[in-house]
Design a protein around this motif. Structure first.
Motif, short mmCIF file in Angstrom:
data_model
loop_
_atom_site.label_atom_id
_atom_site.label_comp_id
_atom_site.label_asym_id
_atom_site.label_seq_id
_atom_site.Cartn_x
_atom_site.Cartn_y
_atom_site.Cartn_z
N MET A 203 9.19 -12.69 -3.40
CA MET A 203 8.12 -11.61 -2.91
C MET A 203 8.89 -10.48 -1.76
O MET A 203 9.76 -10.80 -1.14
CB MET A 203 7.04 -12.14 -1.99
N ASN A 204 8.46 -9.31 -2.22
CA ASN A 204 8.93 -8.16 -1.42
C ASN A 204 8.29 -8.04 0.03
O ASN A 204 7.20 -8.73 0.31
CB ASN A 204 8.85 -6.76 -2.08
N ILE A 205 8.68 -7.34 0.55
CA ILE A 205 8.12 -7.20 2.11
C ILE A 205 6.86 -6.73 2.27
O ILE A 205 5.87 -7.30 3.06
CB ILE A 205 9.17 -6.09 2.97
N GLY A 206 6.50 -5.92 1.38
CA GLY A 206 5.11 -5.48 1.19
C GLY A 206 4.10 -6.63 0.88
O GLY A 206 2.84 -6.62 1.72
N GLN A 207 4.46 -7.49 -0.07
CA GLN A 207 3.55 -8.58 -0.50
C GLN A 207 3.67 -9.62 0.63
O GLN A 207 2.61 -10.10 0.75
CB GLN A 207 4.19 -9.34 -1.89
N LEU A 208 4.65 -9.66 1.21
CA LEU A 208 4.71 -10.74 2.30
C LEU A 208 3.75 -10.34 3.57
O LEU A 208 3.12 -11.20 4.03
CB LEU A 208 5.94 -11.13 2.96
N ILE A 209 3.74 -9.08 3.76
CA ILE A 209 2.83 -8.53 4.94
C ILE A 209 1.54 -8.80 4.46
O ILE A 209 0.50 -9.13 5.16
CB ILE A 209 3.29 -7.04 5.18
N LYS A 210 1.09 -8.39 3.27
CA LYS A 210 -0.15 -8.53 2.59
C LYS A 210 -0.78 -9.81 2.68
O LYS A 210 -1.96 -10.37 3.18
CB LYS A 210 -0.26 -7.99 1.11
N LEU A 211 0.18 -10.84 2.43
CA LEU A 211 -0.24 -12.44 2.41
C LEU A 211 -0.64 -12.79 3.72
O LEU A 211 -1.45 -13.52 3.85
CB LEU A 211 0.96 -13.15 1.56
N GLU A 212 0.29 -12.38 4.76
CA GLU A 212 0.14 -13.04 6.16
C GLU A 212 -1.12 -12.21 6.53
O GLU A 212 -1.91 -12.79 7.26
CB GLU A 212 1.45 -12.54 7.03
N ARG A 213 -1.44 -10.77 6.40
CA ARG A 213 -2.72 -10.11 6.80
C ARG A 213 -3.96 -10.96 6.36
O ARG A 213 -4.78 -11.09 7.08
CB ARG A 213 -2.58 -8.64 6.26
N GLN A 214 -3.98 -11.23 5.13
CA GLN A 214 -5.00 -11.87 4.31
C GLN A 214 -5.30 -13.40 5.14
O GLN A 214 -6.44 -13.65 5.31
CB GLN A 214 -4.96 -11.98 3.07
N ARG A 215 -4.02 -13.87 5.29
CA ARG A 215 -4.40 -15.58 5.95
C ARG A 215 -4.88 -15.25 7.16
O ARG A 215 -5.70 -16.20 7.73
CB ARG A 215 -2.68 -16.10 5.75
N GLN A 216 -4.63 -14.03 8.02
CA GLN A 216 -5.13 -13.92 9.30
C GLN A 216 -6.68 -13.43 9.17
O GLN A 216 -7.22 -13.02 10.18
CB GLN A 216 -4.35 -13.33 10.16
N ASN A 217 -6.98 -13.08 8.09
CA ASN A 217 -8.33 -12.58 7.73
C ASN A 217 -8.54 -11.21 8.68
O ASN A 217 -9.42 -10.63 9.08
CB ASN A 217 -9.49 -13.48 8.31
N MET A 218 -7.55 -10.26 8.55
CA MET A 218 -7.44 -9.10 8.97
C MET A 218 -7.68 -8.00 8.09
O MET A 218 -7.05 -8.04 6.97
CB MET A 218 -5.76 -8.84 9.81
N LYS A 219 -8.46 -7.14 8.50
CA LYS A 219 -8.60 -5.76 7.89
C LYS A 219 -7.34 -4.89 7.69
O LYS A 219 -6.54 -4.82 8.49
CB LYS A 219 -10.02 -4.95 7.93
N GLN A 220 -7.25 -4.17 6.54
CA GLN A 220 -6.33 -3.14 6.36
C GLN A 220 -6.11 -2.17 7.49
O GLN A 220 -5.24 -1.63 8.08
CB GLN A 220 -6.12 -2.55 4.92
N GLU A 221 -7.57 -1.69 7.70
CA GLU A 221 -7.98 -0.63 8.82
C GLU A 221 -7.11 -1.01 10.21
O GLU A 221 -6.47 -0.20 10.96
CB GLU A 221 -9.15 -0.35 8.60
N TYR A 222 -7.51 -2.33 10.52
CA TYR A 222 -6.89 -3.04 11.64
C TYR A 222 -5.65 -2.78 11.86
O TYR A 222 -5.11 -2.48 13.03
CB TYR A 222 -7.72 -4.23 11.84
N LEU A 223 -4.95 -3.64 10.78
CA LEU A 223 -3.76 -3.53 10.87
C LEU A 223 -2.87 -2.16 10.92
O LEU A 223 -1.81 -2.19 11.66
CB LEU A 223 -2.79 -4.33 9.64
#
Length: 429
Positions: A1-21
């Motif tokens: 997995m590339n850096i972007g996918q890892l960021i997306k996966l961790e953001r979703q695991r934390q239930n964080m919106k894109q706008e907030y991140l």
């Protein structure tokens, strides 16, 4: 997995919106492009995103701990084979902590499907399963065959638990296609055969259920997994009973009973005795059926389980025209009905009401039957609709209400077709 996918996966695991991140770091559309692998973020943006996610900056240098993954997989195999909930909880907690401490672990998807599969075994985490599944579905394109196998298995089990048996069967059929050119381990195949046999059994596809459960049974016997073997024998016996090979079904249940008697636990006794009773009932061995049903009652303190058996005892006495004992068990059923939670009470109340109308010659029998048919139709329990329509038609004919009787004979036949999933008369030929 590339850096972007890892960021997306961790953001979703934390239930964080894109706008907030993205807030104060970059515009949400740019973050979306990062997460979709369309751009590689600068080191400065990477650091700010990781800080917002509370991820250590050196997490990107994680090459993965293959020894740790191998250790988890070994324990996972033991848990799935044994169905030991205590071990499942311990492993789940270890995997969950490891994921939190190593958010950019290269084997993150494998660990996440493993965590989710363990959660399915633990009722206290059932409300969180769908959240994990939703995250995993976002990464299906990045998954290898093994990861897709586990995700699909989880989805099939969820459909089964939600009583969506056709959807469950379709998912398991797709899994067998998915792994056709991939060598799964024997224990994984045994679990797949076992779960699939349950799904197909619930959809009344008994022949394929028998084939699959025999394949699972072969592995569990070989590995001396006694409880799993008993589970398979119970499924096999039910499928045999449902296809009319009743003597084989009795032999299978007796074998399960013999093996179960060697265990310290009595967890399977009620189910085995109940199914032996049902098999002997179909063989018209009424005395044997009643003995096994009574044994089943003696093995359980669960009100719902006992009410199922009481209804069967009531039916057995009614079949042999022993009205006195049938009425006695009808009253026992009503006494036990009060101990059931509201959500389960209507099912049994309608069964008991029908037998009360038949046994006590209730003058309001037509409305009682109508209410029962309405209830069972709403639950898509067409087997009961069909049977009770025929019973009602016969009772109406006894009262010389032939026109009404004809209507319910016809209705019973239509319910029977629905039960068989037949939509046109050509399918009967």
């Amino acid at each position: 997995m590339n850096i972007g996918q890892l960021i997306k996966l961790e953001r979703q695991r934390q239930n964080m919106k894109q706008e907030y991140l993205a807030s104060g770091i970059c515009v949400p559309s740019y973050l979306s492009r990062i997460e979709n692998g369309l751009v590689i973020p600068s080191e400065d943006i990477q650091q700010h995103l990781l800080k917002r996610l509370n991820v250590p900056l050196d997490a990107l240098n994680n090459d993965g701990d293959e020894a740790k993954l191998s250790y988890f997989k070994s324990l996972f195999k033991s848990v799935i084979n044994s169905r030991d909930k205590q071990k499942a909880k311990s492993l789940y907690q270890d995997v969950h902590i490891y994921i939190e401490e190593h958010p950019f672990e290269p084997n993150r998807l494998t660990l996440l499907v493993m965590e989710t599969r363990l959660m399915l075994m633990l009722p206290e985490y059932s409300s969180e399963v769908q959240s994990n599944v939703s995250i995993l579905e976002e990464f299906k394109k990045e998954m290898n065959t093994e990861q897709l196998f586990y995700l699909s298995t989880i989805q099939g089990i969820l459909a089964y638990l939600n009583n969506n048996f056709r959807e469950s069967s379709e998912i398991f059929t797709q899994i067998f296609t998915l792994i056709k050119s991939y060598r799964m381990e024997d224990w994984e195949m045994a679990e797949l055969y076992y779960i699939s046999s349950l799904s197909f059994l619930s959809e009344a596809r008994f022949i394929i259920s028998i084939d699959y459960v025999k394949a699972a049974l072969s592995y569990f016997n070989q590995e001396i997994l006694i409880e799993r073997s008993i589970e398979c024998l119970i499924i096999l016996g039910i499928a045999q009973k449902s296809t009319g090979v009743l003597h084989e079904a009795v032999t299978t249940f007796e074998k399960a009973k013999e093996i179960s008697s060697k265990l310290e636990s009595s967890k399977f006794n009620r189910k085995i005795e109940h199914n032996l009773g049902a098999s002997h009932s179909l063989l018209k061995n009424h005395d044997q059926a009643l003995i096994h049903f009574q044994n089943s009652l003696n093995e359980s303190s669960n009100s719902e389980d006992n009410l199922i058996t009481i209804v069967n005892i009531l039916k057995e006495y009614h079949k042999i025209s022993d009205s006195q004992n049938a009425i006695t068990w009808l009253r026992k059923g009503y006494d036990l009905l009060e101990h059931l939670p509201d959500k389960n009470r209507d099912f049994f109340a309608n069964h008991l009401a029908v037998y009360q109308a038949v046994l006590l010659d209730n003058s309001d029998f037509l409305n009682i039957f109508k209410n029962a048919l309405k209830y069972f139709e709403s639950k898509q329990e067409y087997k009961y609709c069909s049977v009770y329509s025929f019973v009602l038609a016969k009772k109406l004919a006894e009262y010389k209400q032939y026109k009404q009787a004809t209507i319910y004979y016809d209705l019973g036949f239509n319910y029977h077709l629905k039960q068989l999933k037949i939509t046109s008369w050509e399918e009967l030929v």
